[in-house]
Design an enzyme around this catalytic site. Structure first.
Site, PDB file in Angstrom:
ATOM      1  N   SER A 116       0.831  -1.205   0.000  1.00  0.00           N
ATOM      2  CA  SER A 116       0.000   0.000   0.000  1.00  0.00           C
ATOM      3  C   SER A 116       0.864   1.253   0.000  1.00  0.00           C
ATOM      4  O   SER A 116       2.023   1.219   0.409  1.00  0.00           O
ATOM      5  CB  SER A 116      -0.908   0.011   1.231  1.00  0.00           C
ATOM      6  OG  SER A 116      -1.512   1.279   1.364  1.00  0.00           O
ATOM      7  N   HIS A 117       0.279   2.358  -0.448  1.00  0.00           N
ATOM      8  CA  HIS A 117       0.972   3.640  -0.396  1.00  0.00           C
ATOM      9  C   HIS A 117       1.168   4.112   1.040  1.00  0.00           C
ATOM     10  O   HIS A 117       1.955   4.997   1.306  1.00  0.00           O
ATOM     11  CB  HIS A 117       0.175   4.703  -1.159  1.00  0.00           C
ATOM     12  CG  HIS A 117       0.517   4.743  -2.612  1.00  0.00           C
ATOM     13  ND1 HIS A 117       0.322   3.673  -3.438  1.00  0.00           N
ATOM     14  CD2 HIS A 117       1.055   5.720  -3.382  1.00  0.00           C
ATOM     15  CE1 HIS A 117       0.723   3.997  -4.662  1.00  0.00           C
ATOM     16  NE2 HIS A 117       1.173   5.233  -4.648  1.00  0.00           N
ATOM     17  N   SER A 118       0.368   3.553   1.922  1.00  0.00           N
ATOM     18  CA  SER A 118       0.460   3.977   3.322  1.00  0.00           C
ATOM     19  C   SER A 118       0.954   2.826   4.183  1.00  0.00           C
ATOM     20  O   SER A 118       0.434   1.713   4.127  1.00  0.00           O
ATOM     21  CB  SER A 118      -0.920   4.437   3.796  1.00  0.00           C
ATOM     22  OG  SER A 118      -1.037   4.284   5.182  1.00  0.00           O
TER      23      SER A 118
END
Lengths: 202, 126
Positions: free
Chosen positions: B10-12
């Site tokens: 994930s981007h986070s």
């Protein structure tokens, strides 16, 4: 093209990216996620550092080393895209002396890599819209013409302003993506501008 | 040994860790690794973090399913998989949470990877 020229090419591109970091970031803030300048500046600084004072036997090796650093240090979408482009360019000249014909093959392989990785085509307001005309421009002549490459790349980069994005984060903006330069197209312009400079000096 | 491991890209960092936590609570013995955030922990994805996650689960299972969230996550995951040159790692385009959840549950009852992929298809391709 010799090893030293590739090193020079990437190092000059890095200088541009450091100088234009805020400009690229402002472009990306308009239609992307605002990290292009920071990512490219950080990544290419590492590239320059990793190539400095190293001995490479052939052009392919320099490009491969640069590709690996770009992949792991640039981040965002640019890391995989520029990393893949450099890696494909490296593969296209492995074991070869890089003459003009080979250089064309390298740019072609790089472009194919970008298209494949980004699932992108021309006209989508991306770096592909700079790489494609540059490749065509190179194919039209039988020797390296730096002025021509620089001119084609600059015009192509400017042309992305009126395009509507259909790839990446900018695609969500639809009509509103028009009126802004594509940040990846601009950084690709820096890449080709410096390639032209370095090759002209040779 | 569980048949299929899960890697969540994930981007986070928080999203990836959160999904990992959620999956592990439901299916404790399935290897799950999170590869979230950029190289410096900000928003983004990192080729190196993904590679590390893939290497961690390698050898604990017969196959690995990789779930991702947005654009550059796919590109970085693809590159990491290509570099490891392993046919037992599959990148799949399904909802990162619901898809990984379904895959983890099926892995916990020892379904092989191709059957899990079929289940994902059935559930999410309409």
């Amino acid at each position: 093209m010799e090893v030293i020229q590739v090193q020079e090419w990437l190092s000059r591109t890095n200088e541009d990216l450091q100088e234009q970091k805020d400009y690229l970031t402002s472009l990306d803030r308009a239609i992307g996620d605002g990290d292009h300048g920071i990512n490219m500046a950080r990544g290419f600084k590492e590239v320059t550092k990793s190539l400095e004072g190293k001995d490479f036997t052939e052009v392919s090796d320099v490009l491969k080393a640069a590709a690996t650093t770009v992949m792991s240090k640039v981040g965002g979408a640019s890391g995989p895209l520029y990393g893949t482009a450099l890696l494909k360019m490296s593969m296209a000249c492995k074991g070869k002396q890089v003459d003009y014909k080979t250089l064309i093959e390298m740019v072609e392989a790089g472009l194919e890599g970008i298209k494949q990785r980004g699932k992108a085509e021309t006209g989508e307001k991306t770096m592909v819209d700079v790489w494609t005309p540059v490749l065509s421009g190179m194919k039209e002549v039988d020797h390296f013409d730096g002025e021509r490459i620089k001119h084609v790349a600059e015009e192509a980069k400017d042309n992305t302003e009126s395009m509507q994005a259909t790839k990446g984060r900018a695609a969500y903006l639809k009509e509103r993506s028009k009126g802004h330069l594509d940040p990846g197209a601009v950084s690709s312009y820096f890449l080709f501008k410096n390639l032209a400079l370095v090759m002209e000096e040779a | 040994m569980s048949s299929t491991a899960i890697v969540v890209v994930s981007h986070s960092e928080k999203v990836a860790e959160g999904i990992k936590e959620l999956l592990q609570q439901v299916v404790g013995d399935v290897p799950v690794e999170a590869a979230g955030g950029s190289e410096i922990g900000g928003i983004g994805t990192s080729f190196e973090r993904i590679q590390n996650a893939l290497e961690k689960v390698r050898g604990t299972c017969d196959g690995t399913l990789v779930f991702y969230d947005l654009g550059s996550a796919r590109m970085n995951a693809e590159m990491a998989i290509e570099m490891l040159d392993s046919e037992s790692i599959q990148l799949v385009t399904y909802p990162i949470l619901e898809g990984a959840y379904l895959a983890a549950v099926e892995s916990s009852i020892d379904k092989p990877m191709d059957e899990i992929i079929n289940s994902l298809k059935k559930e999410f391709d309409s």
